[in-house]
Design a protein around this motif. Sequence first.
Motif, short mmCIF file in Angstrom:
data_model
loop_
_atom_site.label_atom_id
_atom_site.label_comp_id
_atom_site.label_asym_id
_atom_site.label_seq_id
_atom_site.Cartn_x
_atom_site.Cartn_y
_atom_site.Cartn_z
N PHE A 4 0.82 -1.20 0.00
CA PHE A 4 0.00 0.00 0.00
C PHE A 4 0.85 1.25 0.00
O PHE A 4 0.53 2.24 -0.67
CB PHE A 4 -0.91 0.02 1.23
N HIS A 5 1.90 1.24 0.78
CA HIS A 5 2.77 2.41 0.88
C HIS A 5 3.37 2.73 -0.49
O HIS A 5 3.41 3.90 -0.90
CB HIS A 5 3.86 2.15 1.91
N GLY A 30 0.49 3.74 -2.99
CA GLY A 30 -0.09 5.01 -2.56
C GLY A 30 0.83 6.18 -2.81
O GLY A 30 0.40 7.24 -3.28
N GLU A 77 0.27 9.45 -5.12
CA GLU A 77 0.38 10.79 -4.55
C GLU A 77 1.30 11.67 -5.40
O GLU A 77 0.98 12.83 -5.69
CB GLU A 77 0.92 10.70 -3.13
N TYR A 90 -2.35 5.73 3.08
CA TYR A 90 -2.86 4.61 2.29
C TYR A 90 -2.60 3.30 3.03
O TYR A 90 -3.44 2.41 3.03
CB TYR A 90 -2.19 4.57 0.92
N TYR A 106 -6.91 1.12 -10.65
CA TYR A 106 -5.67 1.85 -10.32
C TYR A 106 -5.18 2.64 -11.53
O TYR A 106 -4.81 3.82 -11.41
CB TYR A 106 -4.61 0.86 -9.84
N GLU A 157 -11.00 12.06 5.37
CA GLU A 157 -10.35 12.96 4.41
C GLU A 157 -10.75 14.41 4.68
O GLU A 157 -9.93 15.32 4.53
CB GLU A 157 -10.72 12.56 2.99
N TRP A 187 -12.99 6.86 -3.27
CA TRP A 187 -12.63 5.99 -2.16
C TRP A 187 -13.28 4.61 -2.31
O TRP A 187 -12.68 3.59 -1.99
CB TRP A 187 -13.03 6.62 -0.84
N LEU A 198 -11.18 2.82 -4.74
CA LEU A 198 -9.86 2.54 -4.18
C LEU A 198 -9.92 1.41 -3.16
O LEU A 198 -8.95 0.66 -3.00
CB LEU A 198 -9.28 3.80 -3.54
N ALA A 206 -7.59 -1.84 -2.58
CA ALA A 206 -7.09 -2.24 -1.26
C ALA A 206 -7.45 -3.68 -0.96
O ALA A 206 -6.61 -4.48 -0.49
CB ALA A 206 -7.66 -1.31 -0.19
#
Length: 282
Positions: free
Chosen positions: A80-81, A84, A88, A118, A153, A210, A238, A241, A245
């Motif tokens: 995720f990092h 995400g 970004e 994320y 994505y 958010e 979201w 997304l 996830a």
Amino acid sequence: MRARLPGWAAELVMFALKMGWSAIFGICLLLAIIGTRAIWSDAMPVYRYDLLVVVAVGLQAAFLWLGLETWEEARVILLFHLTGTAMEIFKVHAGSWSYPEPGLLKLYGVPLFSGFMYASVGSFMARTIRVFDMRFAPFPPFWTTLVLAVAIYVNFFSHHFLPDIRLGLFAATVLLFLRTRIWYRIGDNLYWMPLPLAAFLSAIFLWIAENIGTMTGTWVYSGQARLELVSLGKLGSWYLLLYVAFVTVTFVVRRPLSRQPLLRSDLATSEQRSESRAPATG
């Protein structure tokens, strides 16, 4: 307290506590965002964004050290990092939103703590599966979920240059997961919820979080006035997304997936097997 409450009320309280415990990483990060905004000033020796990076890394290390997250869940969070942070960087340079405060720990204008926001979604999803002993059944062919996640994505990037296909993606999530139920356990009782409904309800809570982020000025959408609510269109973002996830989590953790409709006896058998593998104590 549980003994004094009606059965339905006790289970509702237990559900809320389990949900809060599953979301503890995101809650801690959100409290750090709110807290630093409340006390911060230009006289502080470090930038606020940089402190948030330290807090996020410290939280992750503490969760692993205390056993609050497994290394399997940590792999989910790492994925995720990475995905995400990539999004970004692209979105900030495309002008979708910005991070107005200074900071040293930035990558192409994006503070490094943003990837952990994320990651907190991945942490919540992985922990929820474990805490509620979730099962997903009947589950569509796994390759179809991968195609859907990749399409969602990619569309987050490509809609800046090509037609936005999110309406088709909304329809695809419902068609693909229409029959899929999320089975979960509260105490000795089992419940289920349609997966698309769970995704929509989760998207509402993420949209609220958010708004907290934008109202604290941590990030700002293009054209958004101060204290203005985030567009409801972001609720749809979201929602989509969350499927990325979910597929990311199930890519690492396949155990809860079943191609066959799930029966209550299946979960009881699963629980007996887990207990038989548990080490003896006492």
